[in-house]
Design a protein around this motif. Structure first.
Motif, short mmCIF file in Angstrom:
data_model
loop_
_atom_site.label_atom_id
_atom_site.label_comp_id
_atom_site.label_asym_id
_atom_site.label_seq_id
_atom_site.Cartn_x
_atom_site.Cartn_y
_atom_site.Cartn_z
N ARG A 63 -65.95 -65.76 41.75
CA ARG A 63 -66.72 -64.63 41.22
C ARG A 63 -67.65 -65.06 40.09
O ARG A 63 -68.82 -64.70 40.04
N GLN A 64 -67.12 -65.87 39.17
CA GLN A 64 -67.91 -66.34 38.04
C GLN A 64 -69.01 -67.30 38.49
O GLN A 64 -70.14 -67.24 38.01
N GLU B 60 -63.20 -60.51 34.98
CA GLU B 60 -64.40 -60.60 34.13
C GLU B 60 -63.94 -60.89 32.70
O GLU B 60 -62.97 -60.30 32.23
#
Lengths: 154, 83
Positions: A63-64, B60
């Motif tokens: 994702r990053q 995140e």
């Protein structure tokens, strides 16, 4: 269509082959390809580094890396970019990470490759564990890496 | 709430992850760190040193003030050292 490719794998890779494949997949209007290869090195010289194990956070890593690669595409107007990162156990001098960028001209391709590495080093959830003659030790984060990433924030 | 630990924080807590049901007062990341510190003394030690424990919520990066929901996946780890 500009596109970002991200690959996270345990398997070893050959940078030359990756670069060849990246170039061959290119478009007629690409004038520049830049690549970077990061290697396992003996951080403290003559310390007898035997191996390095990279732990990561599956899911968040991809994702990053996708977020970083997408940012590079738009920020530098790249045609394509590739980020390949290994995890698991590897030996001294083995490639850990490979980044390639392509653009119409060299300037943005060079800059984007720097940007990708600077951001990856501070955002992608990887942790290095060194095996030395004296035992195992986790590698500390470097303040220089934070400073390098900070220069891209305007 | 699902909590995960990485690198030497995993070694310090002795687990890769755990399912926790924190009390009412735990509203953000800083609250959760304090709560988990009560369960793992060596995690509390790491949290006491500023900037050593980083957090991600639902994959995140977030700061200590980030609010939490019961369905969140919360990860704690030292500063990253990839590349």
């Amino acid at each position: 269509m500009a596109r970002a490719l991200v690959q996270v794998q345990e398997m070893a890779f050959t940078p030359g082959e990756e670069l060849d494949a990246f170039i061959r997949a290119g478009r007629a209007d690409e004038g520049a390809v830049v690549s970077f290869t990061g290697l396992v090195r003996d951080m403290a010289l003559n310390d007898g580094l035997k191996a390095l194990t990279l732990e990561h956070y599956p899911g968040m890593t991809e994702r990053q890396l996708i977020a970083i690669a997408d940012e590079a595409l738009t920020r530098f107007g790249l045609h394509r970019c590739l980020v390949l990162h290994r995890y698991g156990r590897m030996s001294l001098r083995e490639p850990i990470v490979f980044v390639a960028t392509s653009a119409a001209h060299r300037g943005s391709a060079f800059e984007a490759a720097c940007f990708l590495m600077d951001w990856l080093k501070t955002k992608a959830p990887f942790w290095k564990l060194e095996e030395t003659a004296e035992g195992e030790r986790w590698v500390d984060a470097r303040a220089e890496d934070d400073a390098a990433a900070a220069r891209w924030v305007s | 709430m699902k909590v995960r630990y990485f690198a030497w924080l995993r070694q310090r807590t002795g687990c890769t992850g755990e399912e926790v049901d924190p009390p009412e007062g735990v509203r953000n990341v800083a609250d959760l760190m304090a709560y988990l510190g009560g369960r793992h003394p060596r995690f509390a030690e790491a949290c006491a040193a500023s900037g050593v424990v980083r957090c991600a919520v639902n994959q995140e990066h977030v700061g200590p003030e980030h609010p939490l929901a019961p369905t969140d996946e919360v990860a704690f780890f030292p500063p990253v050292t990839g590349g």
